[in-house]
Design a protein around this motif. Sequence first.
Motif, PDB file in Angstrom:
ATOM      1  N   UNK A  37       4.074   6.696   6.419  1.00 43.58           N
ATOM      2  CA  UNK A  37       3.543   7.461   5.298  1.00 43.58           C
ATOM      3  C   UNK A  37       2.905   6.530   4.267  1.00 43.58           C
ATOM      4  N   UNK A  38       3.565   5.424   3.972  1.00 46.81           N
ATOM      5  CA  UNK A  38       3.005   4.470   3.013  1.00 46.81           C
ATOM      6  C   UNK A  38       1.730   3.825   3.556  1.00 46.81           C
ATOM      7  N   UNK A  39       1.675   3.578   4.848  1.00 50.69           N
ATOM      8  CA  UNK A  39       0.456   3.038   5.446  1.00 50.69           C
ATOM      9  C   UNK A  39      -0.681   4.043   5.338  1.00 50.69           C
ATOM     10  N   UNK A  40      -0.375   5.327   5.539  1.00 50.39           N
ATOM     11  CA  UNK A  40      -1.369   6.388   5.382  1.00 50.39           C
ATOM     12  C   UNK A  40      -1.931   6.351   3.959  1.00 50.39           C
ATOM     13  N   UNK A  41      -1.049   6.257   2.958  1.00 48.81           N
ATOM     14  CA  UNK A  41      -1.507   6.191   1.564  1.00 48.81           C
ATOM     15  C   UNK A  41      -2.351   4.944   1.322  1.00 48.81           C
ATOM     16  N   UNK A  42      -1.942   3.815   1.889  1.00 42.28           N
ATOM     17  CA  UNK A  42      -2.668   2.560   1.694  1.00 42.28           C
ATOM     18  C   UNK A  42      -4.055   2.609   2.329  1.00 42.28           C
ATOM     19  N   UNK A  43      -4.207   3.370   3.393  1.00 42.63           N
ATOM     20  CA  UNK A  43      -5.485   3.452   4.104  1.00 42.63           C
ATOM     21  C   UNK A  43      -6.528   4.303   3.389  1.00 42.63           C
ATOM     22  N   UNK A  44      -6.129   5.040   2.375  1.00 46.20           N
ATOM     23  CA  UNK A  44      -7.054   5.917   1.666  1.00 46.20           C
ATOM     24  C   UNK A  44      -7.203   5.456   0.223  1.00 46.20           C
ATOM     25  N   UNK A  45      -8.427   5.314  -0.205  1.00 43.28           N
ATOM     26  CA  UNK A  45      -8.711   4.768  -1.526  1.00 43.28           C
ATOM     27  C   UNK A  45      -8.053   5.573  -2.648  1.00 43.28           C
ATOM     28  N   UNK A  46      -8.020   6.887  -2.522  1.00 41.17           N
ATOM     29  CA  UNK A  46      -7.467   7.747  -3.567  1.00 41.17           C
ATOM     30  C   UNK A  46      -5.971   7.498  -3.772  1.00 41.17           C
ATOM     31  N   UNK A  47      -5.262   7.154  -2.698  1.00 38.20           N
ATOM     32  CA  UNK A  47      -3.809   6.975  -2.792  1.00 38.20           C
ATOM     33  C   UNK A  47      -3.354   5.537  -2.559  1.00 38.20           C
TER      34      UNK A  47
END
Length: 148
Positions: A37-47
């Motif tokens: 989940x944290x990797x998903x957030x890190x992969x997107x500029x908004x999050x």
Amino acid sequence: MGDMPLVLLIFYTVFIGFMTLTPYQLDVSPAGPIGRLLQFFADHQVTSWLTYTLVEKLANVAMFVPFGFLLALQMGRRRWWVGWVAGAAFTCLIEGAQVTLLSPTRYGTISDLITNTLGAVIGAVLALVLMVLLPSRDEPDEVDRVVR
């Protein structure tokens, strides 16, 4: 409100103990659900600002909000402050146990002490606001106190 805050407080205190005083932490490896989940957030500029450190601090605050809230409700308007004082004392015990008894697998930190206490303060203040806005049915109304 009766005994409901006390019953919930007991169960929630046991939950906090289980989450913080067992030898093993939740799965925080990169392959685990939290890591993905944290990797998903890190992969997107908004999050991308939502880092592990920030999530951990927010989780520490959030974990102690119900504790401070329920304890303050149990203690009532005059002693609402016990919710945050007891939260600070409880987290001191937890962090002390993590540093001494659970040191091979757990880490007690000043940061956790601060964030947990902040959560208890927020919870106790929210309970006070609720108690002020919604007075207990056990307390007589102002009109009933007037001698006629």
